[in-house]
Design an enzyme around this catalytic site. Structure first.
Site, PDB file in Angstrom:
ATOM      1  N   LYS A 126       0.839  -1.213   0.000  1.00  0.00           N
ATOM      2  CA  LYS A 126       0.000   0.000   0.000  1.00  0.00           C
ATOM      3  C   LYS A 126       0.874   1.263   0.000  1.00  0.00           C
ATOM      4  O   LYS A 126       0.676   2.155  -0.815  1.00  0.00           O
ATOM      5  CB  LYS A 126      -0.922  -0.020   1.226  1.00  0.00           C
ATOM      6  CG  LYS A 126      -1.915   1.125   1.240  1.00  0.00           C
ATOM      7  CD  LYS A 126      -2.674   1.165   2.558  1.00  0.00           C
ATOM      8  CE  LYS A 126      -3.784   0.165   2.614  1.00  0.00           C
ATOM      9  NZ  LYS A 126      -5.043   0.677   2.080  1.00  0.00           N
ATOM     10  N   ARG A 140      -3.167   2.922   8.847  1.00  0.00           N
ATOM     11  CA  ARG A 140      -3.472   1.618   8.242  1.00  0.00           C
ATOM     12  C   ARG A 140      -2.215   0.769   8.148  1.00  0.00           C
ATOM     13  O   ARG A 140      -1.116   1.281   7.977  1.00  0.00           O
ATOM     14  CB  ARG A 140      -4.007   1.794   6.825  1.00  0.00           C
ATOM     15  CG  ARG A 140      -5.375   2.407   6.729  1.00  0.00           C
ATOM     16  CD  ARG A 140      -5.814   2.396   5.260  1.00  0.00           C
ATOM     17  NE  ARG A 140      -7.228   2.670   5.118  1.00  0.00           N
ATOM     18  CZ  ARG A 140      -7.729   3.880   4.866  1.00  0.00           C
ATOM     19  NH1 ARG A 140      -6.916   4.917   4.736  1.00  0.00           N
ATOM     20  NH2 ARG A 140      -9.033   4.049   4.750  1.00  0.00           N
ATOM     21  N   GLY A 169      -7.801  -7.412   5.331  1.00  0.00           N
ATOM     22  CA  GLY A 169      -8.612  -7.483   6.550  1.00  0.00           C
ATOM     23  C   GLY A 169      -7.933  -8.145   7.738  1.00  0.00           C
ATOM     24  O   GLY A 169      -8.555  -8.376   8.759  1.00  0.00           O
ATOM     25  N   MET A 208      -5.190  -7.034   9.420  1.00  0.00           N
ATOM     26  CA  MET A 208      -4.554  -6.160  10.408  1.00  0.00           C
ATOM     27  C   MET A 208      -5.387  -4.905  10.632  1.00  0.00           C
ATOM     28  O   MET A 208      -6.385  -4.684   9.975  1.00  0.00           O
ATOM     29  CB  MET A 208      -3.142  -5.837   9.950  1.00  0.00           C
ATOM     30  CG  MET A 208      -2.229  -7.056   9.994  1.00  0.00           C
ATOM     31  SD  MET A 208      -0.549  -6.660   9.611  1.00  0.00           S
ATOM     32  CE  MET A 208      -0.644  -6.320   7.876  1.00  0.00           C
ATOM     33  N   ARG A 253      -3.664  -1.379  -6.519  1.00  0.00           N
ATOM     34  CA  ARG A 253      -2.859  -2.603  -6.431  1.00  0.00           C
ATOM     35  C   ARG A 253      -3.259  -3.517  -7.592  1.00  0.00           C
ATOM     36  O   ARG A 253      -4.317  -3.307  -8.202  1.00  0.00           O
ATOM     37  CB  ARG A 253      -3.060  -3.311  -5.096  1.00  0.00           C
ATOM     38  CG  ARG A 253      -4.490  -3.722  -4.859  1.00  0.00           C
ATOM     39  CD  ARG A 253      -4.665  -4.363  -3.497  1.00  0.00           C
ATOM     40  NE  ARG A 253      -6.081  -4.522  -3.218  1.00  0.00           N
ATOM     41  CZ  ARG A 253      -6.606  -4.751  -2.033  1.00  0.00           C
ATOM     42  NH1 ARG A 253      -5.832  -4.842  -0.990  1.00  0.00           N
ATOM     43  NH2 ARG A 253      -7.900  -4.888  -1.873  1.00  0.00           N
ATOM     44  N   HIS A 295      -9.120 -43.406  -6.653  1.00  0.00           N
ATOM     45  CA  HIS A 295      -9.530 -43.883  -7.969  1.00  0.00           C
ATOM     46  C   HIS A 295     -10.490 -42.899  -8.635  1.00  0.00           C
ATOM     47  O   HIS A 295     -10.307 -42.510  -9.795  1.00  0.00           O
ATOM     48  CB  HIS A 295     -10.174 -45.270  -7.826  1.00  0.00           C
ATOM     49  CG  HIS A 295     -10.634 -45.843  -9.118  1.00  0.00           C
ATOM     50  ND1 HIS A 295     -11.942 -45.776  -9.526  1.00  0.00           N
ATOM     51  CD2 HIS A 295      -9.956 -46.458 -10.103  1.00  0.00           C
ATOM     52  CE1 HIS A 295     -12.051 -46.341 -10.707  1.00  0.00           C
ATOM     53  NE2 HIS A 295     -10.851 -46.773 -11.090  1.00  0.00           N
ATOM     54  N   SER A 315       9.809 -43.700 -16.896  1.00  0.00           N
ATOM     55  CA  SER A 315       8.677 -42.802 -16.642  1.00  0.00           C
ATOM     56  C   SER A 315       8.355 -42.910 -15.152  1.00  0.00           C
ATOM     57  O   SER A 315       8.034 -43.995 -14.653  1.00  0.00           O
ATOM     58  CB  SER A 315       7.474 -43.210 -17.483  1.00  0.00           C
ATOM     59  OG  SER A 315       6.393 -42.360 -17.177  1.00  0.00           O
ATOM     60  N   CYS A 333       4.561 -39.723 -15.252  1.00  0.00           N
ATOM     61  CA  CYS A 333       3.162 -39.947 -15.642  1.00  0.00           C
ATOM     62  C   CYS A 333       2.253 -40.079 -14.427  1.00  0.00           C
ATOM     63  O   CYS A 333       1.077 -40.389 -14.557  1.00  0.00           O
ATOM     64  CB  CYS A 333       3.037 -41.155 -16.562  1.00  0.00           C
ATOM     65  SG  CYS A 333       3.551 -42.684 -15.781  1.00  0.00           S
ATOM     66  N   TYR A 365      10.004 -34.863 -20.486  1.00  0.00           N
ATOM     67  CA  TYR A 365       8.580 -34.551 -20.663  1.00  0.00           C
ATOM     68  C   TYR A 365       7.805 -34.800 -19.378  1.00  0.00           C
ATOM     69  O   TYR A 365       8.268 -35.504 -18.482  1.00  0.00           O
ATOM     70  CB  TYR A 365       7.979 -35.388 -21.813  1.00  0.00           C
ATOM     71  CG  TYR A 365       7.850 -36.859 -21.510  1.00  0.00           C
ATOM     72  CD1 TYR A 365       6.716 -37.355 -20.862  1.00  0.00           C
ATOM     73  CD2 TYR A 365       8.844 -37.768 -21.857  1.00  0.00           C
ATOM     74  CE1 TYR A 365       6.584 -38.706 -20.571  1.00  0.00           C
ATOM     75  CE2 TYR A 365       8.722 -39.115 -21.579  1.00  0.00           C
ATOM     76  CZ  TYR A 365       7.592 -39.579 -20.930  1.00  0.00           C
ATOM     77  OH  TYR A 365       7.454 -40.906 -20.629  1.00  0.00           O
TER      78      TYR A 365
HETATM   79  C1  PEP Z   1       1.802 -43.974 -10.747  1.00  0.00           C
HETATM   80  O1  PEP Z   1       1.918 -44.836  -9.893  1.00  0.00           O
HETATM   81  O2  PEP Z   1       2.209 -42.807 -10.606  1.00  0.00           O
HETATM   82  C2  PEP Z   1       1.125 -44.277 -12.009  1.00  0.00           C
HETATM   83  C3  PEP Z   1       1.086 -43.416 -12.999  1.00  0.00           C
HETATM   84  O3  PEP Z   1       0.503 -45.494 -12.092  1.00  0.00           O
HETATM   85  P1  PEP Z   1      -0.947 -45.784 -11.465  1.00  0.00           P
HETATM   86  O4  PEP Z   1      -1.496 -44.476 -10.981  1.00  0.00           O
HETATM   87  O5  PEP Z   1      -1.751 -46.373 -12.544  1.00  0.00           O
HETATM   88  O6  PEP Z   1      -0.613 -46.736 -10.375  1.00  0.00           O
END
Ligand code: PEP
Ligand code: MG
Length: 889
Positions: A27, A97, A106, A108, A341, A459, A769, A841, A861
């Site tokens: 501020k 302030r 909010g 202080m 701001r 899941h 991976s 992954c 990647y």
């Molecule tokens: C993992 O374990 O990160 C993975 C990609 O495999 P899954 O989630 O299918 O076990």
């Protein structure tokens, strides 16, 4: 600490500037900056954050050397404003302030109207000719000063106000007369004296010093400490204190006050957006007691002021090159700016503003890429609740997959499938305690998923996110009674077939139907993505198991598939019977016969994927989950009867096999590479399907780059055996077809041992991976589906800074990953003179902070759900620009 503790601003000059946020707070720095660029700001001064630090070092005492600097700065304000602090005839009043380097709205203290005393209130009344205004200001000061500086109960003052209103038979504060307010001041002073033990201070300087103390104290107030903890704000010196001449928006029809954004913070449209109130003080606009007018109407009420304000809007944007959130007051026709701001905005607005500012020449492309928080793109990617809808949330779970879904409640996946067959257009919300792979068909048909247990990597969460389907998990207020076909949500009983709505972006659950609006993929969004692509180093792949998902991901810019979970293909209605037959088969012959039925489906699936991903790599993982997941559970007699019918066996035989396959710890059991090592025919079938599909697509003139991935490898021998077998199968296929395809065989790295022994594993693996879902589970020993009992405590007590299933645990799991990459790449180069391709992954591949980490440790990647591909693209670009983590989230 420097010798300058106090920074003046006012007129067109200031000691500080907008860059000095660390020292002057956000501020204070912006007030100084506005003065410097000629924007009208009431004069004042800022006491630095260093003074706050010193205040605490000296046992809550303002350092002596600060006081003369405050006196001097106050003199400057008096000269600039033409009034004297404490002048009984025409007093200068000031506001005090807080203002830290990062905004803590909010959290202080603020005290207004400082400098009023029994004598000067009379002067103010005379000078303004407005007794009511003067005494109202005074009673507000006593209340604010008493409750914030002296720690009195605000309720004690409120009590007096209420009894006064009651006695006078009025409803609103504004209905009290000047005389009423005079009387109220007396009563407030009595409250003050009773509670503090001395009179309300009549020395304005004493008021000021106590107020400054109060602001410093509020830095370590409970509210502020909690806020910093939740927002993870660390490393600040303290708060600055801004003392500023008061201007009044409540001095009649020529006065007013307002708040505005220089562009629309919801849509990003380049329009002046805000509210104001005539004859009001700032808090009245925010408190919602009176309904404010849209800012454009100021053009009718005060055309000159409006014109000036529009000019300031343009000047601020030109100067800051960023959308601003401003506060202003008009005192008897004169406009003053009280704050500017960077304005908070939705993801949609962030993208539009960034792109349009580049087109307007205000910023360059790189700045635009840095400006948008990757996660905020979710806003552009999902259907949203209609903002006009009035339904209130009744419960909250974990926001697992963003977007809104409104649907009729059904309590099992089978019920969803059965209903959808008859009424394919009905929106359905699947509500379950949790979901399992058995439920995917129903999950796929549902508009959204709500579970009462499970976390962000459960899941339901993983699958829903993969499909971009709204999902709320772990909502404990949801109690399911399958027998009664009802679900009770925070006390409200909902029958199957009635509507419930979820907001997967916030975790909110609402009873009834709430309309949604579709996502809009604007041109600006695509433009921003192309700018991000110019700078990022990481490639972005997707986790996809169907051609439709793969196509969607490609549309969002995916550069390959990083994980195809083949088990998801096993649940299709047309193949589950053969899968079960394979599991129930007593010997290799039986299994081979059943596998032969599955193979054409698998091959067709892969053909579909290769076609969609023409020219891009496709990583296909061999079957991973424990086999019992494909069979009905022990108490599911109806399910077992159906399977018995499908596979030509008996319910007893099925339960016998279920019993045989039962495991105490299935996630650490008979799964991953352990399956094809024991049942090689399963792996053979999958490799054959992959290679034959690749041959078929190649023959159509497309370019195929299959990558066969072996899950849950811990020792190199596992990989070596499976690789040898896969090569033999692949060579045989190619020989028979007379066509060669290039393919690679690699492994997932999901076990701590695999990281440590990565040098050995890389002798066999052509790529790694990181499966960070399992790697996190196995490293911590936390079940990815059961952290609900302790994770909230872990986060609250700072045992962990963040849920490690959401953002990679850099210090533990992350260290293992670094070891894995370093050892793996080292040995691959040494043995094979080849660069080991490394990706991720696990769910973390779509988490912006984790993407930054993956960039930093040199991955090639990241792979994530289709709907997170744009988020990963932007996060990867910001990582490359070295800006991630610095942006205003
Ligand atoms: C993992 O374990 O990160 C993975 C990609 O495999 P899954 O989630 O299918 O076990
Ligand atoms: Mg895994």
């Amino acid at each position: 600490m420097s010798a300058k503790y106090v920074y003046s601003f006012g007129g067109k000059t200031a000691d500080g500037d907008g860059k000095m946020k660390e020292l002057l707070g956000g501020k204070g720095a912006n007030l100084a900056e506005m003065c410097k660029i000629g924007i009208p700001v009431p004069p004042g001064f800022t006491i630095t954050t260093e003074v706050c630090a010193a205040y605490y070092e000296q046992g809550k005492k303002i350092p002596d050397a600060t006081v003369p600097q405050i006196d001097e700065a106050l003199k400057k304000v008096e000269a600039e404003f033409g009034k004297k602090f404490g002048d009984p005839a025409d007093p200068l009043l000031v506001s005090v302030r807080s203002g830290a380097a990062l905004s803590m709205p909010g959290m202080m203290n603020t005290i207004l109207n400082l400098g009023l005393t029994d004598a000067s209130v009379e002067g103010l009344a005379k000078k303004t000719g407005n007794d009511r205004f003067a005494y109202d200001s005074y009673r507000r000061l006593i209340d604010m000063f008493g409750s914030t500086a002296m720690g009195l109960e605000h309720e004690h003052f409120e009590h007096e106000l209420h009894s006064m209103k009651e006695a006078k038979g009025v409803k609103l504060d504004t209905d009290l007369s000047a005389d009423d307010l005079k009387e109220l001041v007396k009563r407030y002073k009595a409250v003050y004296k009773k509670d503090v033990g001395e009179d309300f201070p009549q020395d304005p300087k004493k008021q000021l010093m106590l107020a400054i103390n109060a602001v410093f104290n509020s830095w370590n107030g409970h509210k502020a400490i909690e806020y910093r903890r939740i927002e993870r704000i660390t490393g600040l010196k303290g708060t600055a204190v801004n003392v500023q001449a008061m201007v009044f928006g409540n001095m009649g029809g020529g006065s007013g006050t307002g708040v505005a954004f220089t562009r629309d913070p919801n849509t990003g449209e380049d329009v002046f957006y805000g509210d104001y109130l005539i004859n009001a003080q700032g808090e009245d606009v925010v408190a919602g007691i009176r309904t404010p007018e849209p800012i454009s109407k100021l053009g009718e009420d005060m055309p000159k002021v409006y014109e000036q304000l529009v000019g300031i809007r343009a000047a601020l944007e030109k100067h800051y090159k960023e959308m601003q959130d401003i506060e202003f007051t008009v005192q008897e026709g004169v406009l003053f700016m009280l704050q500017t701001r960077t304005g908070k905005r939705t993801g949609t607005a962030a993208v539009r503003i960034a792109v349009e500012m580049v087109k307007e020449g205000l910023i360059d492309e790189t700045t635009a890429v840095k400006r948008v928080a990757p996660d905020s793109l979710n806003h552009l990617l999902q259907p949203q609740l209609d903002p006009k809808a009035k339904n209130k949330p009744v419960a909250q779970g974990i926001a697992a997959s963003p977007g809104a879904a409104s649907g009729m409640v059904l309590l099992s996946a089978e019920a969803v499938v059965a209903h959808a067959e008859k009424h394919p257009n009905d929106p359905i919300l699947l509500v379950r305690k949790e979901t399992s792979p058995e439920d995917v068909a129903g999950m796929h048909l549902a508009k959204g998923i709500l579970t009462s247990t499970g976390g962000k990597a459960s899941h339901a969460a993983v699958v829903a996110r993969g499909w971009g389907k709204p999902c709320v998990v772990g909502c404990e207020a949801v109690k399911i009674d399958e027998a009664a076909q009802t679900v009770t949500i925070a006390g409200t009983v909902v029958k199957a077939g009635e509507f419930v709505t979820i907001n997967g972006t916030t975790g909110d659950v609402m009873i009834g139907k709430v309309p949604t609006v579709p996502p809009s993929m604007t041109g600006d969004f695509a433009t921003l993505m192309t700018w991000a692509d110019k700078v990022r180093k990481l490639k972005i792949r997707t986790n996809a198991d169907s051609p439709a998902d793969a196509a969607k991901a490609r549309e969002f810019g995916a550069e390959g598939i990083g994980l195809c979970r083949t088990e998801h293909m096993f649940f299709g209605k047309d193949r589950i019977a053969a899968v079960r037959e394979m599991i129930l088969a007593p010997d290799v012959e039986g299994r081979t016969k059943a596998l032969a039925k599955i193979e054409p489906f698998q091959k067709a699936d892969f053909v579909g994927l290769f076609e969609v991903m023409d020219g891009l790599p496709v990583t296909i993982r061999l079957l991973d989950p424990p086999l019992h997941e494909f069979l009905p559970q022990k108490d599911n007699v109806a399910g077992a009867e159906e399977v018995a019918k499908q596979t030509g066996t008996t319910v007893e035989k099925i339960f016998e096999r279920v019993e045989e396959l039962h495991e105490m710890n299935p996630m650490m059991g008979f799964r991953g590479c352990r399956l094809p090592l024991v049942f090689p025919e399963i792996g053979d079938m999958q490799v054959r399907a992959i290679i034959e599909a690749a041959i078929e697509v190649k023959k159509k003139g497309k370019s195929v780059l299959p990558e066969i991935m072996i899950p849950l490898v811990g020792v190199v021998e596992e990989l070596a055996i499976l690789k040898k077998r896969a090569i033999a199968v692949a060579e045989e296929c190619m020989k028979q077809a007379g066509v060669k395809v290039e393919y690679q065989i690699g492994t997932m790295i999901e076990l701590p041992r695999a990281c440590i022994a990565a040098d050995k594993i890389a002798e066999e693996a052509e790529f790694f991976s990181f499966g960070t879902n399992d790697l996190t589970q196995m490293t911590f020993g936390f079940s990815r589906d059961d952290i609900k009992g302790f994770m909230p405590t872990y986060l609250r007590d700072k045992i962990l800074p963040i849920d490690p299933f959401q953002t990679i645990d850099f210090n533990g799991v992350g260290e293992l990953m670094k070891i894995g990459i370093q050892k793996g790449r080292g040995s691959r180069t040494a043995k094979h003179s080849q660069h080991l391709k490394v990706g991720i992954c696990g769910e973390h591949g779509g988490d912006p902070d984790s993407v930054v980490f993956c960039h930093a440790i040199g991955m090639d990647y990241v792979s994530c759900s289709p709907f997170r591909v744009p988020i990963a693209r932007l996060a990867a670009a910001q990582a490359a620009l070295g800006e991630a983590g610095k942006r205003d989230k």
